[in-house]
Design a protein around this motif. Structure first.
Motif, mmCIF file in Angstrom:
data_model
loop_
_atom_site.group_PDB
_atom_site.id
_atom_site.type_symbol
_atom_site.label_atom_id
_atom_site.label_comp_id
_atom_site.label_asym_id
_atom_site.label_seq_id
_atom_site.Cartn_x
_atom_site.Cartn_y
_atom_site.Cartn_z
ATOM 1 N N VAL A 244 0.869 -1.178 0.000
ATOM 2 C CA VAL A 244 0.000 0.000 0.000
ATOM 3 C C VAL A 244 0.903 1.225 0.000
ATOM 4 O O VAL A 244 1.845 1.312 0.802
ATOM 5 N N ILE A 245 0.631 2.159 -0.894
ATOM 6 C CA ILE A 245 1.429 3.388 -0.978
ATOM 7 C C ILE A 245 0.563 4.563 -0.554
ATOM 8 O O ILE A 245 -0.424 4.895 -1.229
ATOM 9 N N VAL A 246 0.924 5.167 0.565
ATOM 10 C CA VAL A 246 0.226 6.344 1.074
ATOM 11 C C VAL A 246 0.684 7.538 0.244
ATOM 12 O O VAL A 246 1.871 7.875 0.225
ATOM 13 N N SER A 247 -0.250 8.175 -0.447
ATOM 14 C CA SER A 247 0.123 9.241 -1.372
ATOM 15 C C SER A 247 -1.081 10.098 -1.690
ATOM 16 O O SER A 247 -2.201 9.592 -1.806
ATOM 17 N N ASN A 248 -0.851 11.400 -1.844
ATOM 18 C CA ASN A 248 -1.886 12.285 -2.383
ATOM 19 C C ASN A 248 -1.484 12.797 -3.762
ATOM 20 O O ASN A 248 -1.857 13.894 -4.165
ATOM 21 N N HIS A 249 -0.711 11.987 -4.466
ATOM 22 C CA HIS A 249 -0.287 12.279 -5.841
ATOM 23 C C HIS A 249 0.581 13.529 -5.892
ATOM 24 O O HIS A 249 0.553 14.298 -6.855
ATOM 25 N N GLY A 250 1.359 13.735 -4.845
ATOM 26 C CA GLY A 250 2.238 14.893 -4.819
ATOM 27 C C GLY A 250 1.501 16.215 -4.836
ATOM 28 O O GLY A 250 2.042 17.230 -5.294
ATOM 29 N N GLY A 251 0.269 16.223 -4.313
ATOM 30 C CA GLY A 251 -0.520 17.442 -4.314
ATOM 31 C C GLY A 251 -1.072 17.814 -5.674
ATOM 32 O O GLY A 251 -1.470 18.965 -5.894
ATOM 33 N N ARG A 252 -1.149 16.845 -6.594
ATOM 34 C CA ARG A 252 -1.557 17.135 -7.973
ATOM 35 C C ARG A 252 -2.990 16.705 -8.277
ATOM 36 O O ARG A 252 -3.440 16.830 -9.423
ATOM 37 N N GLN A 253 -3.714 16.210 -7.290
ATOM 38 C CA GLN A 253 -5.083 15.774 -7.553
ATOM 39 C C GLN A 253 -6.089 16.629 -6.760
ATOM 40 O O GLN A 253 -6.520 17.652 -7.232
ATOM 41 N N CYS A 254 -6.430 16.223 -5.557
ATOM 42 C CA CYS A 254 -7.412 16.955 -4.743
ATOM 43 C C CYS A 254 -6.675 17.914 -3.813
ATOM 44 O O CYS A 254 -5.813 17.490 -3.038
ATOM 45 N N ASP A 255 -7.023 19.201 -3.868
ATOM 46 C CA ASP A 255 -6.300 20.208 -3.100
ATOM 47 C C ASP A 255 -6.888 20.433 -1.717
ATOM 48 O O ASP A 255 -6.625 21.463 -1.097
ATOM 49 N N THR A 256 -7.680 19.482 -1.237
ATOM 50 C CA THR A 256 -8.262 19.625 0.108
ATOM 51 C C THR A 256 -7.995 18.411 0.981
ATOM 52 O O THR A 256 -8.679 18.217 1.990
ATOM 53 N N VAL A 257 -7.018 17.606 0.630
ATOM 54 C CA VAL A 257 -6.707 16.414 1.424
ATOM 55 C C VAL A 257 -5.560 16.721 2.375
ATOM 56 O O VAL A 257 -4.881 17.733 2.243
ATOM 57 N N PRO A 258 -5.325 15.855 3.366
ATOM 58 C CA PRO A 258 -4.208 16.089 4.292
ATOM 59 C C PRO A 258 -2.863 15.834 3.628
ATOM 60 O O PRO A 258 -2.764 15.224 2.557
ATOM 61 N N ALA A 259 -1.821 16.300 4.290
ATOM 62 C CA ALA A 259 -0.463 15.924 3.891
ATOM 63 C C ALA A 259 -0.321 14.408 4.007
ATOM 64 O O ALA A 259 -0.887 13.773 4.904
ATOM 65 N N ALA A 260 0.449 13.819 3.113
ATOM 66 C CA ALA A 260 0.553 12.360 3.069
ATOM 67 C C ALA A 260 1.083 11.791 4.378
ATOM 68 O O ALA A 260 0.556 10.792 4.894
ATOM 69 N N VAL A 261 2.127 12.406 4.948
ATOM 70 C CA VAL A 261 2.729 11.841 6.155
ATOM 71 C C VAL A 261 1.754 11.864 7.325
ATOM 72 O O VAL A 261 1.829 11.005 8.220
ATOM 73 N N ASP A 262 0.810 12.794 7.348
ATOM 74 C CA ASP A 262 -0.165 12.832 8.433
ATOM 75 C C ASP A 262 -1.144 11.661 8.358
ATOM 76 O O ASP A 262 -1.775 11.314 9.360
#
Length: 356
Positions: A244-262
């Motif tokens: 499993v890879i925890v990722s928010n696509h480097g901030g390139r998809q949804c701009d209202t999600v948490p930081a990945a490390v959180d």
């Protein structure tokens, strides 16, 4: 050169539109900034009198035993950054013992990427990243290409039901690649125009059934990338994900999600060691790697810094980035009293604003 200096050199070398494509994120780029800032909220509590003169930082990942804990995350269009593109990145990753995740949107076909890696190391680990396509025959064709090329795992990116809206690209009019460049893995697929690559297609209708179908297509381990919610991490394991890879696509998809490390600690608790958990997004120094591993990651992915190294110095620049992060991490591990990655534990991470 430091990573910051490599970034500055890359910015000077790149066309401004290309720089904005790589550097930019979705919307107002709040998540893009948050990914890096989030690491500043964490501090390490070292242990003492328990270290070793030498440390073992290798990690066993699917299709990549004994790999570096720094993975080259999938990023698109490397030939825009340097004429040798993904081949240079592949050679650098293989030389540094790092897993390379080459993507559907690479400007070098997967067979060429793996061949470049094999020209440097006897048994390199190259994973292939793909988006679940709404047409099953397209997904299967991409899987077969990855297998035939010699990839050792697949990485399904699941956080992109639609394309992110990138303000910088819209402002610059960057809607397609310049002439002479293409997403080479998309050529010759079912439904593709003759002699031209098919479009990379997203679909909000992609579901866990598509993950199951992809797993049945191949004997390769399949990792699921783009997970933030712990319930989805649990579902990924239940559907047979090898990681499993925890990722928010480097901030390139949804701009209202948490930081990945959180999001990492909750995901790691849900997975409970059944498969490796990886993290990407915002990793810029060896201390960030140590924090991520202490919070439950087995390894971290690094994307933009690799592209900065590639743009600034080609293959040598990518090697410089990977070696710097590896050496900084080893140094941090020593300072924390660790002999191996698993010596970094959750009780060694505190919030900086907490009073002790």
């Amino acid at each position: 050169m430091t990573l910051r200096e490599l970034h500055d050199a890359a910015r000077a070398a790149l066309d401004p539109v290309t720089y904005d494509y790589v550097a930019g994120g979705a919307g107002e780029e709040r998540v893009l900034a948050a990914n890096e800032r989030a690491f500043d909220r964490y501090a390490l509590l070292p242990r003492v009198l328990c270290g070793s003169e030498t440390r073992d930082t290798a990690v066993d990942l699917p299709g990549a035993p004994g790999a570096s804990p720094v993975v080259v995350a999938p990023t698109a269009f490397h030939r825009l950054a340097h004429r040798h593109g993904e081949r240079a990145t592949a050679r650098a990753a293989a030389a540094e013992g790092a897993v390379l995740v080459t993507g559907t949107a690479a400007t070098t076909a997967v067979a060429g990427v793996v061949a470049a890696a094999r020209g440097t190391a006897a048994d390199p680990a190259v994973w292939f990243q793909l988006y679940p396509h709404p047409r099953r025959d397209v997904t299967e064709a991409l899987v077969r290409r990855a297998e035939d090329a010699g990839c050792t795992a697949l990485v399904l990116t699941v956080d992109s039901p639609v394309f992110g809206r990138h303000t910088r690209d819209l402002r610059n009019g960057f809607t397609d690649l310049p002439p002479g460049y293409a997403a080479e893995n998309m050529r010759g697929l079912p439904g593709a125009p003759p002699g031209r690559p098919a479009a990379i297609t997203m679909s909000p209708a992609v579901s866990w059934r598509d993950i199951d179908r992809t797993r049945r297509m191949t004997a390769l381990p399949v990792l699921v990338k783009g997970v933030l919610h712990p319930r989805d991490a649990l579902l990924a394991v239940e559907h047979g994900a090898a990681g499993v890879i925890v990722s928010n696509h480097g901030g390139r998809q949804c701009d209202t999600v948490p930081a990945a490390v959180d999001c990492l600690p909750a995901v790691a608790r849900a997975v409970a060691g059944r498969v490796p958990v990886l993290l990407d997004g915002g990793v810029r120094r060896g201390g960030d790697i140590a924090v991520a591993l202490a919070l439950g990651a087995s390894a971290v992915g690094v994307g933009r810094p690799v592209v900065w190294g590639l743009a600034a110095e080609g293959e040598a620049g990518v090697r410089r980035v990977l070696a710097a992060l590896r050496d900084e991490y080893d140094h941090t591990l020593a300072l924390c009293g660790g002999r191996r990655n698993t010596d970094l534990t959750g009780d060694m991470v505190v919030r900086r604003e907490e009073t002790w």
